[in-house]
Design a protein around this motif. Structure first.
Motif, PDB file in Angstrom:
ATOM      1  N   ALA A 154       0.785  -1.099  -0.014  1.00 19.87           N
ATOM      2  CA  ALA A 154       0.194  -0.090  -0.055  1.00 19.87           C
ATOM      3  C   ALA A 154       0.806   1.201   0.021  1.00 19.87           C
ATOM      4  N   THR A 155       2.242   1.214   0.479  1.00 18.21           N
ATOM      5  CA  THR A 155       2.832   2.372   0.555  1.00 18.21           C
ATOM      6  C   THR A 155       4.092   2.268  -0.341  1.00 18.21           C
ATOM      7  N   ALA A 156       4.104   1.393  -1.352  1.00 15.36           N
ATOM      8  CA  ALA A 156       5.024   1.389  -2.332  1.00 15.36           C
ATOM      9  C   ALA A 156       4.596   2.210  -3.570  1.00 15.36           C
ATOM     10  N   GLY A 157       5.839   2.521  -4.396  1.00 17.79           N
ATOM     11  CA  GLY A 157       5.612   3.418  -5.647  1.00 17.79           C
ATOM     12  C   GLY A 157       5.101   4.694  -5.368  1.00 17.79           C
ATOM     13  N   PRO A 158       4.657   5.362  -6.404  1.00 20.10           N
ATOM     14  CA  PRO A 158       4.420   6.809  -6.132  1.00 20.10           C
ATOM     15  C   PRO A 158       2.684   6.950  -5.641  1.00 20.10           C
ATOM     16  N   GLY A 159       2.576   8.047  -5.271  1.00 22.29           N
ATOM     17  CA  GLY A 159       1.371   8.314  -4.629  1.00 22.29           C
ATOM     18  C   GLY A 159       0.909   7.839  -3.468  1.00 22.29           C
ATOM     19  N   HIS A 160       1.924   7.642  -2.554  1.00 27.40           N
ATOM     20  CA  HIS A 160       1.558   7.376  -1.179  1.00 27.40           C
ATOM     21  C   HIS A 160       0.405   8.197  -0.385  1.00 27.40           C
ATOM     22  N   THR A 161      -0.517   7.532   0.100  1.00 31.02           N
ATOM     23  CA  THR A 161      -1.471   8.320   0.841  1.00 31.02           C
ATOM     24  C   THR A 161      -1.627   7.611   1.895  1.00 31.02           C
ATOM     25  N   LEU A 162      -2.235   8.614   3.220  1.00 30.42           N
ATOM     26  CA  LEU A 162      -2.524   7.954   4.472  1.00 30.42           C
ATOM     27  C   LEU A 162      -3.753   6.773   4.175  1.00 30.42           C
ATOM     28  N   GLY A 163      -4.653   7.003   3.370  1.00 31.52           N
ATOM     29  CA  GLY A 163      -5.612   6.209   3.230  1.00 31.52           C
ATOM     30  C   GLY A 163      -5.477   5.015   2.721  1.00 31.52           C
ATOM     31  N   ASN A 164      -4.355   4.778   1.895  1.00 32.80           N
ATOM     32  CA  ASN A 164      -3.837   3.478   1.606  1.00 32.80           C
ATOM     33  C   ASN A 164      -3.030   2.731   2.823  1.00 32.80           C
ATOM     34  N   TYR A 165      -2.545   3.566   3.693  1.00 33.70           N
ATOM     35  CA  TYR A 165      -2.152   2.981   4.741  1.00 33.70           C
ATOM     36  C   TYR A 165      -3.004   2.386   5.860  1.00 33.70           C
ATOM     37  N   TYR A 166      -3.993   3.343   6.222  1.00 32.75           N
ATOM     38  CA  TYR A 166      -4.985   3.035   7.216  1.00 32.75           C
ATOM     39  C   TYR A 166      -5.682   1.876   6.712  1.00 32.75           C
ATOM     40  N   ARG A 167      -6.012   1.712   5.325  1.00 34.39           N
ATOM     41  CA  ARG A 167      -6.825   0.708   4.828  1.00 34.39           C
ATOM     42  C   ARG A 167      -6.120  -0.573   5.022  1.00 34.39           C
ATOM     43  N   SER A 168      -4.708  -0.738   5.161  1.00 36.63           N
ATOM     44  CA  SER A 168      -4.016  -1.908   5.336  1.00 36.63           C
ATOM     45  C   SER A 168      -3.365  -2.198   6.679  1.00 36.63           C
ATOM     46  N   ALA A 169      -3.323  -1.215   7.547  1.00 36.81           N
ATOM     47  CA  ALA A 169      -2.382  -1.215   9.026  1.00 36.81           C
ATOM     48  C   ALA A 169      -3.363  -2.060   9.814  1.00 36.81           C
ATOM     49  N   PHE A 170      -2.494  -2.832  10.810  1.00 42.53           N
ATOM     50  CA  PHE A 170      -3.185  -3.282  12.087  1.00 42.53           C
ATOM     51  C   PHE A 170      -2.353  -2.992  13.356  1.00 42.53           C
ATOM     52  N   ARG A 171      -2.988  -2.778  14.208  1.00 42.32           N
ATOM     53  CA  ARG A 171      -2.325  -2.459  15.443  1.00 42.32           C
ATOM     54  C   ARG A 171      -3.328  -3.223  16.569  1.00 42.32           C
ATOM     55  N   PRO A 172      -2.719  -4.313  17.303  1.00 42.76           N
ATOM     56  CA  PRO A 172      -3.293  -4.795  18.394  1.00 42.76           C
ATOM     57  C   PRO A 172      -3.848  -4.108  19.473  1.00 42.76           C
ATOM     58  N   VAL A 173      -4.788  -4.634  20.404  1.00 47.44           N
ATOM     59  CA  VAL A 173      -5.043  -4.060  21.445  1.00 47.44           C
ATOM     60  C   VAL A 173      -3.823  -3.968  22.713  1.00 47.44           C
ATOM     61  N   ALA A 174      -3.601  -3.060  23.540  1.00 51.91           N
ATOM     62  CA  ALA A 174      -2.415  -2.950  24.117  1.00 51.91           C
ATOM     63  C   ALA A 174      -2.135  -4.304  24.861  1.00 51.91           C
ATOM     64  N   ALA A 175      -3.216  -5.378  25.503  1.00 50.73           N
ATOM     65  CA  ALA A 175      -2.609  -6.270  25.870  1.00 50.73           C
ATOM     66  C   ALA A 175      -2.126  -7.558  25.090  1.00 50.73           C
ATOM     67  N   GLU A 176      -2.235  -7.189  23.667  1.00 49.18           N
ATOM     68  CA  GLU A 176      -1.590  -8.023  22.837  1.00 49.18           C
ATOM     69  C   GLU A 176      -0.232  -7.683  22.024  1.00 49.18           C
ATOM     70  N   GLN A 177       0.148  -6.452  22.750  1.00 47.80           N
ATOM     71  CA  GLN A 177       1.504  -5.933  22.060  1.00 47.80           C
ATOM     72  C   GLN A 177       2.319  -6.262  22.963  1.00 47.80           C
ATOM     73  N   PRO A 178       3.488  -7.153  22.361  1.00 41.69           N
ATOM     74  CA  PRO A 178       4.510  -7.628  23.082  1.00 41.69           C
ATOM     75  C   PRO A 178       5.065  -6.872  24.073  1.00 41.69           C
ATOM     76  N   GLU A 179       5.645  -5.494  23.723  1.00 41.84           N
ATOM     77  CA  GLU A 179       6.399  -4.667  24.488  1.00 41.84           C
ATOM     78  C   GLU A 179       5.682  -4.204  25.609  1.00 41.84           C
ATOM     79  N   TRP A 180       4.168  -4.062  25.412  1.00 48.24           N
ATOM     80  CA  TRP A 180       3.386  -3.414  26.230  1.00 48.24           C
ATOM     81  C   TRP A 180       2.519  -4.242  27.171  1.00 48.24           C
ATOM     82  N   ALA A 181       2.179  -5.627  26.774  1.00 47.44           N
ATOM     83  CA  ALA A 181       1.256  -6.572  27.438  1.00 47.44           C
ATOM     84  C   ALA A 181       1.945  -6.706  29.135  1.00 47.44           C
ATOM     85  N   PRO A 182       3.173  -6.934  29.428  1.00 46.35           N
ATOM     86  CA  PRO A 182       3.610  -7.010  30.628  1.00 46.35           C
ATOM     87  C   PRO A 182       3.176  -5.970  31.694  1.00 46.35           C
TER      88      PRO A 182
END
Length: 431
Positions: A112-140
């Motif tokens: 989504a972020t390769a090539g020309p025409g990078h847009t936030l829309g392309n990024y947010y349509r593809s990105a995934f961030r888990p809940v805090a309890a499932e983030q390895p650095e943050w879960a503890p």
């Protein structure tokens, strides 16, 4: 390198490095994810001192994998190294992806972020961030036991690194570094690198707004009893993987680089309407959250159950109280903003603006993917309704902060320079 790499790309590139430098590089499995995916670590050099680098701790931050390979090749090539990259003095141990399960749900980001025409829309349509309890650095911090977190704790206990560098990125704004203790030799190379690569230095961040600030864009974690905190849960930060190297006298550097830059991130002038803008941003995050949640509520009946879907768990978490938590945290800032001793800078307001806008967008991007995958008769209409909101929010984000894409090569180069400088500063402190 002008594009991000998938986890598979990074793993294959690491194997090629081992083939090219068989006496210098080693690749081994140090753990497995909740779904059984391997967590791999590439070690370069044979020195008695260890630098630990952690790539892809957040799956929606893909630059770290490319930076990991750039650092590994720099050390493996040798040449005229500085002390920190001398393979006879320092071993670089690089975790190639700490959250491979999350990265699998974010795999479209690279394309989504390769090539020309990078847009936030392309990024947010593809990105995934888990809940805090499932983030390895943050879960503890929660506390939640994850095998990914335990794998990293085990590596830290086994290697006793004098420095851990966690490779992060932010969607928009500028670059900054958070430290578990000050590294006096870092400020100048950090600032110099950012300037040479036209990356603004972020003077003030959402979760480090009142932390000790020994240099531009450098923030030092306050002690557990400190009150200068903004991010929820940070009072328990000592339980995180970030603080684990302290058991052995080590330090951690969390290095952030933007995908899209805003020159407002480096503007230290007092913001003329900070109180008014903060009130507007509070409404923005609440209103956006309510609009996404309303559509989510209409779709709950045909979406997968939360226990079977990480994206649905994120949507439920955000709908539960995250939008209000973010907005409520700014109420005291808005009250203080008009007072001369507490005037917020344009840079600080920019950092808060990014957070306000990204929360509804993260949720909307996930929900759009779920709706697109559903065969329920109501899904297309809900998708159209949400897509219109999503598109408007992305356009407003880009225009309001005057965003410009930072080439991947510049993101990686800055990341690598800062990590090497941090390692050099920490190595000097060893004596």
């Amino acid at each position: 390198m002008d594009r991000y790499l998938t986890v598979a790309d990074v793993s294959e590139s690491a194997r090629r490095l081992v083939s090219r430098f068989p006496g210098t590089c080693r690749l081994r499995r140090v753990g497995a994810s909740r779904e059984g995916r391997p967590i791999e670590m590439l070690s370069v050099g044979h020195g008695p001192h260890h630098v630990l680098v952690v790539a892809r701790p957040h799956p929606d931050e893909p630059v770290g994998g490319v930076t990991a390979l750039a650092l590994a090749e720099r050390v493996a090539r040798g040449g005229r190294p500085v002390a920190a990259t001398d393979p006879a003095l320092v071993t670089w141990d690089i975790v190639l992806c700490l959250d491979p399960d999350g990265a699998a749900l974010s795999e479209g980001v690279e394309e989504a972020t390769a090539g020309p025409g990078h847009t936030l829309g392309n990024y947010y349509r593809s990105a995934f961030r888990p809940v805090a309890a499932e983030q390895p650095e943050w879960a503890p911090i929660v506390p939640r036991h994850l095998p990914e977190s335990q794998a990293l704790f085990d590596v830290i206990d086994g290697l006793r690194p004098f420095i851990q560098c966690s490779l992060h990125s932010v969607e928009a704004g500028g670059s900054w570094t958070q430290l578990t203790r000050d590294l006096p030799g870092l400020a100048v190379p950090f600032r110099t690198s950012a300037a040479e690569l036209s990356i603004p230095v972020q003077h003030g961040t959402f979760d480090a707004l009142y932390w000790e600030n020994p240099g531009p864009g450098i923030h030092v974690l306050p002690p557990p009893e400190g009150t200068g905190r903004l991010a929820a849960g940070s009072e328990n930060i000592g339980l995180s993987t970030w603080c684990a190297p302290q058991r052995y006298g080590g330090v951690t550097a969390i290095v952030e680089v933007p995908m899209w830059a805003s020159d407002m991130a480096g503007d230290l002038s007092p913001h003329p309407e900070a109180a008014h803008v903060l009130r507007d941003l509070s409404r923005l995050v609440r209103d956006g959250g309510e609009q996404v949640t309303a559509i989510f509520d209409k779709a709950r009946g045909f979406l997968p159950p939360a226990e079977a879907s990480a994206p649905v768990r994120v949507l439920e978490w955000m709908a539960d109280d995250l939008y209000d938590l973010v907005a409520d945290s700014w109420a005291p800032l808005a009250r203080q903003a008009a007072d001369a001793p507490h005037r917020l800078t344009t840079s600080q307001v920019c950092a808060l603006d990014v957070v306000a806008r990204r929360q509804p967008l993260r949720a909307a991007g996930l929900l759009l993917r779920l709706l697109a995958a559903s065969d329920d008769a109501a899904a297309p209409g809900l998708h159209r309704e949400l897509d219109a909101l999503f598109t408007t929010w992305c356009e407003d984000f880009e225009k309001s902060l005057r965003l410009r894409w930072v080439p991947v090569a510049h993101q990686v180069e800055h990341h690598a320079r800062v990590v090497v400088a941090a390692a050099g500063s920490a190595l000097t402190a060893l004596g």
